[in-house]
Scaffold this motif. Structure first.
Motif, PDB file in Angstrom:
ATOM      1  N   THR A  40     -12.377   5.935   7.702  1.00 56.88           N
ATOM      2  CA  THR A  40     -13.746   6.091   8.194  1.00 56.88           C
ATOM      3  C   THR A  40     -14.412   7.281   7.512  1.00 56.88           C
ATOM      4  OG1 THR A  40     -13.134   5.150  10.325  1.00 56.88           O
ATOM      5  CG2 THR A  40     -15.149   6.462  10.261  1.00 56.88           C
ATOM      6  N   GLY A  92     -15.381   6.418   3.894  1.00 53.78           N
ATOM      7  CA  GLY A  92     -16.232   5.252   3.676  1.00 53.78           C
ATOM      8  C   GLY A  92     -15.515   4.022   3.155  1.00 53.78           C
ATOM      9  N   ARG A 138     -14.527   0.481   3.108  1.00 53.87           N
ATOM     10  CA  ARG A 138     -15.091  -0.710   3.725  1.00 53.87           C
ATOM     11  C   ARG A 138     -14.232  -1.945   3.488  1.00 53.87           C
ATOM     12  NH1 ARG A 138     -18.592   2.237   5.266  1.00 53.87           N
ATOM     13  NH2 ARG A 138     -20.791   2.578   5.005  1.00 53.87           N
ATOM     14  N   GLY A 139     -13.526  -1.969   2.374  1.00 56.20           N
ATOM     15  CA  GLY A 139     -12.647  -3.096   2.056  1.00 56.20           C
ATOM     16  C   GLY A 139     -11.346  -2.556   1.511  1.00 56.20           C
ATOM     17  N   THR A 142      -8.389  -0.135  -1.222  1.00 58.49           N
ATOM     18  CA  THR A 142      -9.255   0.878  -1.830  1.00 58.49           C
ATOM     19  C   THR A 142      -8.369   2.046  -2.239  1.00 58.49           C
ATOM     20  OG1 THR A 142     -11.253   0.314  -0.575  1.00 58.49           O
ATOM     21  CG2 THR A 142     -11.099   2.573  -1.400  1.00 58.49           C
TER      22      THR A 142
END
Length: 106
Positions: A66, A69, A71-72, A75
């Motif tokens: 979080t 950042g 998001r998918g 990463t």
């Protein structure tokens, strides 16, 4: 040497406070592409001396993804001197991952 599994609790000590660059692999058990690149990251971890590669399970450790950042997954975020300097999202062949990492470390 296998990539170290870290947690939200150890993130600061393992990544932010590290004297070496650290590549953080944000992954999850249910993520097929994450499992696909896992062996390649293990090999790269053994081949490149100038960087530590660590893995953090996003299901068990929601704070770090979080904060940065994510998001998918997968990463991968490269940290230098405690700060994120490069991000790669998605699975890629070992040769691409290694050349991306070498380029960022140069």
């Amino acid at each position: 040497m296998a990539a170290k599994h870290i947690t939200d609790a150890s993130f600061h000590a393992d990544v932010i406070s590290s004297e070496k660059p650290v590549l953080v692999d944000f992954w999850a058990e249910w993520c097929g592409p994450c499992r696909q690149i896992g062996p390649a990251l293990e090999e790269i971890n053994n081949e490149l001396a100038g960087v530590d590669i660590v893995k953090i399970n996003i299901d068990d450790n929601p704070d770090a993804p979080t904060r940065y950042g994510v998001r998918g997954i997968p990463t991968m975020i490269l940290f230098k001197n405690g700060a994120p300097v490069a991000t790669k999202v998605g699975a890629a062949p070992k040769s691409q991952l290694k050349s991306w990492l070498e380029g960022e470390l140069a």
